[in-house]
Write a protein that holds these residues in place. Structure first.
Motif, PDB file in Angstrom:
ATOM      1  N   ILE A   1       0.833  -1.203   0.000  1.00 24.36           N
ATOM      2  CA  ILE A   1       0.000   0.000   0.000  1.00 24.36           C
ATOM      3  C   ILE A   1       0.870   1.257   0.000  1.00 24.36           C
ATOM      4  O   ILE A   1       0.638   2.195  -0.776  1.00 24.36           O
ATOM      5  CB  ILE A   1      -0.947  -0.009   1.210  1.00 24.36           C
ATOM      6  CG1 ILE A   1      -2.002  -1.112   1.041  1.00 24.36           C
ATOM      7  CG2 ILE A   1      -1.620   1.345   1.387  1.00 24.36           C
ATOM      8  CD1 ILE A   1      -2.853  -1.338   2.260  1.00 24.36           C
ATOM      9  N   PHE A   2       1.879   1.284   0.854  1.00 25.36           N
ATOM     10  CA  PHE A   2       2.784   2.431   0.867  1.00 25.36           C
ATOM     11  C   PHE A   2       3.535   2.549  -0.463  1.00 25.36           C
ATOM     12  O   PHE A   2       3.737   3.656  -0.978  1.00 25.36           O
ATOM     13  CB  PHE A   2       3.780   2.319   2.018  1.00 25.36           C
ATOM     14  CG  PHE A   2       3.238   2.748   3.352  1.00 25.36           C
ATOM     15  CD1 PHE A   2       2.767   4.041   3.538  1.00 25.36           C
ATOM     16  CD2 PHE A   2       3.203   1.876   4.427  1.00 25.36           C
ATOM     17  CE1 PHE A   2       2.277   4.456   4.770  1.00 25.36           C
ATOM     18  CE2 PHE A   2       2.711   2.271   5.661  1.00 25.36           C
ATOM     19  CZ  PHE A   2       2.245   3.567   5.838  1.00 25.36           C
ATOM     20  N   TRP A   3       3.970   1.407  -1.007  1.00 21.80           N
ATOM     21  CA  TRP A   3       4.705   1.385  -2.279  1.00 21.80           C
ATOM     22  C   TRP A   3       3.880   2.024  -3.386  1.00 21.80           C
ATOM     23  O   TRP A   3       4.390   2.820  -4.184  1.00 21.80           O
ATOM     24  CB  TRP A   3       5.074  -0.056  -2.612  1.00 21.80           C
ATOM     25  CG  TRP A   3       5.802  -0.261  -3.883  1.00 21.80           C
ATOM     26  CD1 TRP A   3       5.271  -0.467  -5.132  1.00 21.80           C
ATOM     27  CD2 TRP A   3       7.228  -0.297  -4.061  1.00 21.80           C
ATOM     28  NE1 TRP A   3       6.270  -0.638  -6.050  1.00 21.80           N
ATOM     29  CE2 TRP A   3       7.470  -0.544  -5.433  1.00 21.80           C
ATOM     30  CE3 TRP A   3       8.313  -0.168  -3.194  1.00 21.80           C
ATOM     31  CZ2 TRP A   3       8.759  -0.649  -5.954  1.00 21.80           C
ATOM     32  CZ3 TRP A   3       9.596  -0.273  -3.713  1.00 21.80           C
ATOM     33  CH2 TRP A   3       9.819  -0.512  -5.078  1.00 21.80           C
ATOM     34  N   GLU A   4       2.606   1.669  -3.452  1.00 28.82           N
ATOM     35  CA  GLU A   4       1.727   2.212  -4.489  1.00 28.82           C
ATOM     36  C   GLU A   4       1.370   3.667  -4.213  1.00 28.82           C
ATOM     37  O   GLU A   4       1.206   4.458  -5.153  1.00 28.82           O
ATOM     38  CB  GLU A   4       0.445   1.377  -4.570  1.00 28.82           C
ATOM     39  CG  GLU A   4       0.659   0.003  -5.171  1.00 28.82           C
ATOM     40  CD  GLU A   4       1.242   0.091  -6.565  1.00 28.82           C
ATOM     41  OE1 GLU A   4       0.532   0.530  -7.495  1.00 28.82           O
ATOM     42  OE2 GLU A   4       2.419  -0.258  -6.729  1.00 28.82           O
TER      43      GLU A   4
ATOM     44  N   ALA B   1       8.237 -11.534 -10.755  1.00 23.63           N
ATOM     45  CA  ALA B   1       7.196 -10.528 -10.562  1.00 23.63           C
ATOM     46  C   ALA B   1       7.645  -9.444  -9.587  1.00 23.63           C
ATOM     47  O   ALA B   1       7.464  -8.241  -9.841  1.00 23.63           O
ATOM     48  CB  ALA B   1       5.917 -11.200 -10.060  1.00 23.63           C
ATOM     49  N   PHE B   2       8.221  -9.847  -8.462  1.00 23.24           N
ATOM     50  CA  PHE B   2       8.716  -8.866  -7.504  1.00 23.24           C
ATOM     51  C   PHE B   2       9.877  -8.061  -8.112  1.00 23.24           C
ATOM     52  O   PHE B   2       9.940  -6.833  -7.968  1.00 23.24           O
ATOM     53  CB  PHE B   2       9.188  -9.562  -6.231  1.00 23.24           C
ATOM     54  CG  PHE B   2       8.105  -9.798  -5.214  1.00 23.24           C
ATOM     55  CD1 PHE B   2       7.969  -8.982  -4.116  1.00 23.24           C
ATOM     56  CD2 PHE B   2       7.216 -10.854  -5.365  1.00 23.24           C
ATOM     57  CE1 PHE B   2       6.972  -9.197  -3.166  1.00 23.24           C
ATOM     58  CE2 PHE B   2       6.218 -11.091  -4.438  1.00 23.24           C
ATOM     59  CZ  PHE B   2       6.084 -10.260  -3.330  1.00 23.24           C
ATOM     60  N   ALA B   3      10.788  -8.771  -8.765  1.00 25.40           N
ATOM     61  CA  ALA B   3      11.989  -8.127  -9.292  1.00 25.40           C
ATOM     62  C   ALA B   3      11.656  -7.107 -10.372  1.00 25.40           C
ATOM     63  O   ALA B   3      12.331  -6.083 -10.494  1.00 25.40           O
ATOM     64  CB  ALA B   3      12.949  -9.179  -9.843  1.00 25.40           C
ATOM     65  N   LEU B   4      10.621  -7.377 -11.171  1.00 24.44           N
ATOM     66  CA  LEU B   4      10.240  -6.424 -12.208  1.00 24.44           C
ATOM     67  C   LEU B   4       9.858  -5.083 -11.589  1.00 24.44           C
ATOM     68  O   LEU B   4      10.297  -4.025 -12.051  1.00 24.44           O
ATOM     69  CB  LEU B   4       9.076  -6.981 -13.032  1.00 24.44           C
ATOM     70  CG  LEU B   4       8.548  -6.061 -14.131  1.00 24.44           C
ATOM     71  CD1 LEU B   4       9.629  -5.820 -15.181  1.00 24.44           C
ATOM     72  CD2 LEU B   4       7.302  -6.656 -14.772  1.00 24.44           C
ATOM     73  N   SER B   5       9.039  -5.127 -10.554  1.00 22.35           N
ATOM     74  CA  SER B   5       8.623  -3.890  -9.898  1.00 22.35           C
ATOM     75  C   SER B   5       9.814  -3.166  -9.277  1.00 22.35           C
ATOM     76  O   SER B   5       9.943  -1.936  -9.392  1.00 22.35           O
ATOM     77  CB  SER B   5       7.577  -4.202  -8.824  1.00 22.35           C
ATOM     78  OG  SER B   5       7.070  -3.021  -8.250  1.00 22.35           O
ATOM     79  N   PHE B   6      10.705  -3.919  -8.636  1.00 21.94           N
ATOM     80  CA  PHE B   6      11.870  -3.301  -8.011  1.00 21.94           C
ATOM     81  C   PHE B   6      12.868  -2.807  -9.058  1.00 21.94           C
ATOM     82  O   PHE B   6      13.489  -1.758  -8.881  1.00 21.94           O
ATOM     83  CB  PHE B   6      12.540  -4.297  -7.063  1.00 21.94           C
ATOM     84  CG  PHE B   6      11.663  -4.746  -5.926  1.00 21.94           C
ATOM     85  CD1 PHE B   6      10.705  -3.906  -5.401  1.00 21.94           C
ATOM     86  CD2 PHE B   6      11.790  -6.026  -5.392  1.00 21.94           C
ATOM     87  CE1 PHE B   6       9.876  -4.311  -4.350  1.00 21.94           C
ATOM     88  CE2 PHE B   6      10.980  -6.448  -4.349  1.00 21.94           C
ATOM     89  CZ  PHE B   6      10.019  -5.592  -3.825  1.00 21.94           C
ATOM     90  N   ALA B   7      13.033  -3.559 -10.146  1.00 19.78           N
ATOM     91  CA  ALA B   7      13.989  -3.176 -11.182  1.00 19.78           C
ATOM     92  C   ALA B   7      13.578  -1.881 -11.869  1.00 19.78           C
ATOM     93  O   ALA B   7      14.435  -1.088 -12.279  1.00 19.78           O
ATOM     94  CB  ALA B   7      14.112  -4.301 -12.214  1.00 19.78           C
ATOM     95  N   ILE B   8      12.275  -1.657 -12.009  1.00 21.51           N
ATOM     96  CA  ILE B   8      11.806  -0.401 -12.594  1.00 21.51           C
ATOM     97  C   ILE B   8      12.197   0.768 -11.709  1.00 21.51           C
ATOM     98  O   ILE B   8      12.582   1.836 -12.193  1.00 21.51           O
ATOM     99  CB  ILE B   8      10.281  -0.449 -12.807  1.00 21.51           C
ATOM    100  CG1 ILE B   8       9.934  -1.427 -13.928  1.00 21.51           C
ATOM    101  CG2 ILE B   8       9.726   0.940 -13.133  1.00 21.51           C
ATOM    102  CD1 ILE B   8       8.458  -1.711 -14.065  1.00 21.51           C
TER     103      ILE B   8
ATOM    104  N   GLY C   1       4.619  -2.923 -13.329  1.00 19.42           N
ATOM    105  CA  GLY C   1       5.367  -3.768 -12.403  1.00 19.42           C
ATOM    106  C   GLY C   1       4.608  -4.037 -11.123  1.00 19.42           C
ATOM    107  O   GLY C   1       4.666  -5.146 -10.572  1.00 19.42           O
ATOM    108  N   SER C   2       3.842  -3.072 -10.658  1.00 23.20           N
ATOM    109  CA  SER C   2       3.129  -3.224  -9.396  1.00 23.20           C
ATOM    110  C   SER C   2       1.984  -4.231  -9.495  1.00 23.20           C
ATOM    111  O   SER C   2       1.686  -4.943  -8.536  1.00 23.20           O
ATOM    112  CB  SER C   2       2.589  -1.866  -8.942  1.00 23.20           C
ATOM    113  OG  SER C   2       3.648  -0.977  -8.698  1.00 23.20           O
TER     114      SER C   2
END
Length: 310
Positions: free
Chosen positions: A139-142, A219-226, A174-175
């Motif tokens: 939630i905080f991330w988004e 899936a996690f790495a895509l969001s973090f890599a962006i 990514g999210s």
């Protein structure tokens, strides 16, 4: 207990700042600026005090708050300081007053809205670092996306709409995948243990096959890599940096670009260790490429700033 209360004060001071700004009458921009600086400075002082009290020799969380939130889903409001986040929390609080003071003369339109958005993104960034529950983290991330979207889109340069849309599309894509992976991970932990929980400490022990770990890690790495950003997911960065106001660029470079690395260390690697080990050479190669890219993009940003100033 006192430290836990102070940490919650640090987290929620930006929301208090928004409330105080909204309560001020229109046309008092100088009071808005000075009030914002005072709140951010107070936040930094409290954070520095907590940092000095932090004991690196103590394992686990310090200044922890752990309260039931959505009990039927196993979601808790859990925040705390540890070796992963303590310096990042201090950095975020340190940059707050600088961002506010640096915008005193630069931001002349919609001053109340601007400083409200700075407070809002400060709250979201601190919450992302402090969260110890996976749903709370998400939630905080988004939430970070909303104020940054407005900061670039309203107070940015001539191509601000293009830069904003590009930033949002990359981040949102990514999210969505991370949310799907998050749900699968929590459900896998529940079917294995009978314990429905989003707590980091519980999910780290979830037994998954290497194949499952690989897909979830992707899936996690895509969001973090962006957020890092890594090649080839990096093209949003020069546009966002150049078009953002100076305060937005400071937030991007100072904190937001560190979110991706934090996500890898805090979640991706501990949650999926076997897959992380298997794909480490690939990730290391992409990280290496990004390092050379940062040098060129930094040159572009500086050139853009210089041209704009001229």
């Amino acid at each position: 207990m006192a430290d836990a209360a102070l940490l919650n004060v640090v987290l929620y001071l930006p929301l208090l700042g928004i409330a105080l700004i909204v309560a001020l009458p229109e046309g008092q921009d100088d009071r808005v600026r000075h009030l914002s600086f005072g709140v951010m400075l107070a936040q930094f002082v409290i954070t520095a005090f907590l940092y000095l009290r932090f004991d690196p020799n103590v394992a686990g969380l310090q200044a922890e708050t752990n309260l039931p939130w959505i009990a039927d889903w196993g979601v808790a409001y859990r925040i705390g300081l540890d070796g992963y986040n303590v310096l990042l929390v201090l950095l975020t609080a340190f940059l707050g007053p600088l961002v506010v003071a640096g915008a005193f003369s630069a931001i002349q339109k919609d001053v109340k809205l601007f400083y409200s958005m700075v407070f809002f993104i400060q709250f979201a960034m601190l919450g992302t670092f402090l969260a110890q529950d996976l749903l709370l983290f998400y939630i905080f991330w988004e939430t970070m996306l909303i104020p940054m979207f407005l900061i670039i889109g309203i107070w940015g340069g001539e191509r601000r709409i293009y830069a904003t849309v590009k930033f949002v599309l990359y981040t949102a894509f990514g999210s969505i995948l991370m949310l799907a992976a998050l749900i699968y991970l929590v459900w896998s932990h529940y079917t294995e243990s009978g314990n429905l929980s989003f707590a980091f400490a519980d999910l780290f022990g979830t037994k998954l096959s290497v194949t499952e770990q690989g897909w979830l890690l992707a899936a996690f790495a895509l969001s973090f890599a962006i957020k890092v950003p890594m090649v080839p997911l990096h093209t949003w960065l020069p546009d966002a940096h150049v078009e953002a106001p100076t305060a937005g660029s400071v937030i991007l470079a100072g904190v937001l670009l560190k979110m991706g690395g934090y996500g890898f260390l805090r979640l991706a690697i501990p949650l999926f260790p076997d897959a992380a080990m298997r794909f480490a050479p690939l990730v290391g190669t992409l990280r290496s490429e990004r390092s050379s890219y940062v040098l060129s993009s930094t040159t572009m940003v500086r050139t853009g700033r210089s041209s704009g100033s001229a």
